[in-house]
Motif scaffolding. Structure first.
Motif, short mmCIF file in Angstrom:
data_model
loop_
_atom_site.label_atom_id
_atom_site.label_comp_id
_atom_site.label_asym_id
_atom_site.label_seq_id
_atom_site.Cartn_x
_atom_site.Cartn_y
_atom_site.Cartn_z
N PHE A 33 56.84 41.74 2.03
CA PHE A 33 57.98 42.47 2.56
C PHE A 33 59.23 42.00 1.85
N GLU A 34 60.06 42.95 1.44
CA GLU A 34 61.30 42.59 0.75
C GLU A 34 62.46 43.32 1.41
N VAL A 35 63.58 42.63 1.57
CA VAL A 35 64.74 43.27 2.18
C VAL A 35 66.01 42.63 1.61
N THR A 36 67.05 43.42 1.47
CA THR A 36 68.36 42.90 1.07
C THR A 36 69.24 42.91 2.31
N ALA A 37 69.77 41.74 2.66
CA ALA A 37 70.50 41.64 3.93
C ALA A 37 71.63 40.63 3.80
N ARG B 284 68.69 39.01 -1.38
CA ARG B 284 67.39 39.67 -1.52
C ARG B 284 66.28 38.70 -1.11
N ARG C 258 62.29 37.81 0.19
CA ARG C 258 60.91 38.29 0.16
C ARG C 258 60.06 37.36 1.01
N ALA D 122 57.18 40.30 6.93
CA ALA D 122 57.94 40.81 8.07
C ALA D 122 57.42 40.17 9.35
N ASP E 55 64.39 44.16 9.76
CA ASP E 55 64.76 43.31 8.62
C ASP E 55 64.50 41.81 8.88
#
Ligand SMILES: Nc1nc2c(c(=O)[nH]1)N[C@H]1C(S)=C(S)[C@@H](COP(=O)(O)O)O[C@H]1N2
Ligand SMILES: [Mo]
Length: 219
Positions: free
Chosen positions: A90-94, A108, A110, A113, A151
């Motif tokens: 799972f990758e998210v930019t937060a 960013r 990784r 989740a 996220d």
């Protein structure tokens, strides 16, 4: 509501919009500095990434690191890094918002989740809260709902590189929706419980929830 003021039809849309802003406690869209609208109240932007913790940085061999997901769950499970790698990545930019008023935008991450992890262990109905523990002994508490946020993750990488030791490597929790003290570094266990129990900072006056958009800094 029948006895409020008469609102002419051409004004109805505006009143509706203003009501929504009030509900979300937001500044009107399109006004002011666009970057400021990404910053919760009282926060300022930094470009470096401060290291903040209780001072002891556990030196964990990635091979030996384990995460125990335990308490009120159908399937208590101990994960190694290899086990995590078997879960879809799972990758998210937060953004990071620290209660000490700095925010670091566009990180960013990784990892895995937390929603996917929870789906595996299946918390019982009465499991409404979690206690997170780090290998340094740090604890923090959350309503279990925050681990369902789209996220939230157990992060093993930041900007494409393995998470460094001082930032909680080999793996830490990241809950972007809350102040960063909730994001336990060197995460060791996630315990599902029925009743809320205060963590390290929560017992020292920090807010129990810690939503930066509601500026829930201190309890
Ligand atoms: N295990 C552990 N996690 C922790 C802490 C800690 O002392 N120990 N400090 C918290 C606080 S107060 C903050 S602001 C962030 C800082 O994370 P960083 O050092 O990667 O910026 O980690 C949070 N998670
Ligand atoms: Mo913090």
């Amino acid at each position: 509501m029948t006895d409020g003021p008469f609102i002419p039809p051409e004004r109805a849309k505006l009143v509706e919009r203003k009501t929504a802003w009030a509900r979300e406690r937001r500044a009107p869209a399109g006004r002011g500095d666009p970057m400021a609208r990404r910053l919760p109240p009282g926060q300022h932007r930094v470009r470096d990434w401060p290291v903040l913790d209780l001072g002891a940085h556990p030196n964990l061999n990635p091979k030996d690191w384990r995460l125990s997901v335990e308490g009120l769950v159908a399937t208590p499970t101990v994960y190694s890094l290899a086990d995590l790698a078997a879960i879809p990545p799972f990758e998210v930019t937060a953004d990071i918002h620290c209660v000490t008023a700095w925010s670091r935008l566009d990180n960013r991450w990784r990892g895995v989740a937390t929603r996917d992890l929870i789906a595996e262990v299946r918390p019982l109905d009465e499991a409404r809260f979690v206690i997170l523990k780090g290998y340094d002994g740090y604890t923090t508490n959350l309503s279990a709902d925050w681990l369902h946020e789209p996220d939230s993750l157990i992060a093993t990488h930041w900007e494409g590189k393995p998470l460094t030791r001082e930032h909680g490597g080999p793996a830490r929790l990241v809950v972007p929706a809350l102040y960063f003290w909730k994001s336990a570094k060197w995460i060791r266990s996630i315990r599902f419980v029925a009743r809320d129990v205060k963590g390290f900072w929560e017992a020292r006056g920090y807010h129990d929830v810690g939503d930066p958009w509601k500026e829930q800094r201190y309890g």
